[in-house]
Design a protein around this motif. Structure first.
Motif, PDB file in Angstrom:
ATOM      1  N   ALA A  70       0.828  -1.206   0.000  1.00 31.92           N
ATOM      2  CA  ALA A  70       0.000   0.000   0.000  1.00 31.92           C
ATOM      3  C   ALA A  70       0.863   1.257   0.000  1.00 31.92           C
ATOM      4  O   ALA A  70       0.514   2.266  -0.606  1.00 31.92           O
ATOM      5  N   SER A  73       2.259   1.917  -3.663  1.00 33.07           N
ATOM      6  CA  SER A  73       1.308   1.975  -4.763  1.00 33.07           C
ATOM      7  C   SER A  73       0.423   3.193  -4.598  1.00 33.07           C
ATOM      8  O   SER A  73       0.505   3.905  -3.608  1.00 33.07           O
ATOM      9  N   GLY A  74      -0.427   3.405  -5.575  1.00 31.78           N
ATOM     10  CA  GLY A  74      -1.364   4.514  -5.508  1.00 31.78           C
ATOM     11  C   GLY A  74      -0.675   5.862  -5.582  1.00 31.78           C
ATOM     12  O   GLY A  74       0.338   6.027  -6.250  1.00 31.78           O
ATOM     13  N   PRO A  75      -1.232   6.866  -4.884  1.00 36.30           N
ATOM     14  CA  PRO A  75      -0.682   8.215  -4.948  1.00 36.30           C
ATOM     15  C   PRO A  75       0.789   8.300  -4.532  1.00 36.30           C
ATOM     16  O   PRO A  75       1.539   9.104  -5.076  1.00 36.30           O
ATOM     17  N   CYS A  92      -6.790  12.137 -10.575  1.00 30.92           N
ATOM     18  CA  CYS A  92      -7.770  11.337  -9.845  1.00 30.92           C
ATOM     19  C   CYS A  92      -9.180  11.789 -10.207  1.00 30.92           C
ATOM     20  O   CYS A  92     -10.049  10.963 -10.512  1.00 30.92           O
ATOM     21  N   GLN A 133      -7.669   1.500 -13.417  1.00 32.99           N
ATOM     22  CA  GLN A 133      -6.233   1.502 -13.146  1.00 32.99           C
ATOM     23  C   GLN A 133      -5.759   2.906 -12.777  1.00 32.99           C
ATOM     24  O   GLN A 133      -4.931   3.083 -11.872  1.00 32.99           O
ATOM     25  N   LYS A 136      -6.840   3.680  -9.310  1.00 33.17           N
ATOM     26  CA  LYS A 136      -5.976   2.964  -8.367  1.00 33.17           C
ATOM     27  C   LYS A 136      -4.650   3.686  -8.191  1.00 33.17           C
ATOM     28  O   LYS A 136      -4.095   3.734  -7.094  1.00 33.17           O
ATOM     29  N   LEU A 137      -4.122   4.245  -9.278  1.00 32.61           N
ATOM     30  CA  LEU A 137      -2.837   4.930  -9.224  1.00 32.61           C
ATOM     31  C   LEU A 137      -2.942   6.314  -8.588  1.00 32.61           C
ATOM     32  O   LEU A 137      -2.115   6.676  -7.750  1.00 32.61           O
ATOM     33  N   CYS A 139      -5.758   7.896  -7.002  1.00 28.34           N
ATOM     34  CA  CYS A 139      -6.679   8.173  -5.904  1.00 28.34           C
ATOM     35  C   CYS A 139      -6.286   7.335  -4.684  1.00 28.34           C
ATOM     36  O   CYS A 139      -5.964   6.156  -4.829  1.00 28.34           O
ATOM     37  N   ALA A 140      -6.367   7.933  -3.522  1.00 29.77           N
ATOM     38  CA  ALA A 140      -6.067   7.191  -2.296  1.00 29.77           C
ATOM     39  C   ALA A 140      -7.128   6.136  -2.075  1.00 29.77           C
ATOM     40  O   ALA A 140      -8.294   6.320  -2.430  1.00 29.77           O
ATOM     41  N   ALA A 141      -6.741   5.000  -1.472  1.00 33.81           N
ATOM     42  CA  ALA A 141      -7.697   3.929  -1.189  1.00 33.81           C
ATOM     43  C   ALA A 141      -8.754   4.457  -0.228  1.00 33.81           C
ATOM     44  O   ALA A 141      -8.455   5.078   0.775  1.00 33.81           O
ATOM     45  N   GLN A 142     -10.003   4.188  -0.560  1.00 33.28           N
ATOM     46  CA  GLN A 142     -11.109   4.680   0.267  1.00 33.28           C
ATOM     47  C   GLN A 142     -11.427   3.671   1.346  1.00 33.28           C
ATOM     48  O   GLN A 142     -11.495   2.539   1.156  1.00 33.28           O
TER      49      GLN A 142
END
Length: 142
Positions: A70, A73-75, A92, A133, A136-137, A139-142
């Motif tokens: 985590a 990945s993502g932001p 995002c 995708q 996912k890259l 935006c922060a996981a909600q």
């Protein structure tokens, strides 16, 4: 001769137990758990214990790997790739809007529910996958 077959059968049955994986974690109440099955998904920190020939070694279990993944990945990954915070937020928002538009577009289907134009349906699904995708890259996981 019968003794050799019996010994061979016992050794074969005992081999899976000789190299077993065990898991260790502490729950929210402070109780230490040991199990041969992975811990629940809610457990953040767990150890995977490898037991082989009476020797136990430990490695990080899935919970720690997921937490580490985590972070990479993502932001955070987008920022590491050189995107500015305002670009990450803008991308995002764009990705979410693109997905919303794609969700409103319906692929024409026949009376059985199959797409009438398979290429159009594949293209539409590819666009949805790309938007997901990007979400996912950027935006922060909600």
């Amino acid at each position: 001769m019968k003794r050799n077959w019996l010994l061979l059968a016992l050794l074969t049955v005992g081999l899976p137990a000789a190299a077993a994986d065990m898991y260790s974690w502490t729950d929210a109440n402070g109780v230490k758990h040991f199990s041969d099955s992975p811990p629940p998904a809610s457990v953040v920190k767990a150890q995977k214990l490898k037991v082989k020939g009476g020797v136990t070694t430990s490695t990080e279990a899935d919970g720690e790997k997921k937490a580490e993944a985590a972070k990479s990945s993502g932001p955070a990954l987008a920022a590491a790739a050189g995107y500015a915070p305002e670009d990450i937020k803008r991308n995002c928002d764009i990705a979410k809007k693109n997905l919303a538009v794609l969700d409103t577009q319906k692929v024409p289907v026949d009376s059985l529910g199959y797409p009438t134009d398979l290429d159009a349906a594949k293209s539409h699904q590819a666009q949805i996958d790309k938007a997901n995708q990007q979400i996912k890259l950027f935006c922060a996981a909600q």
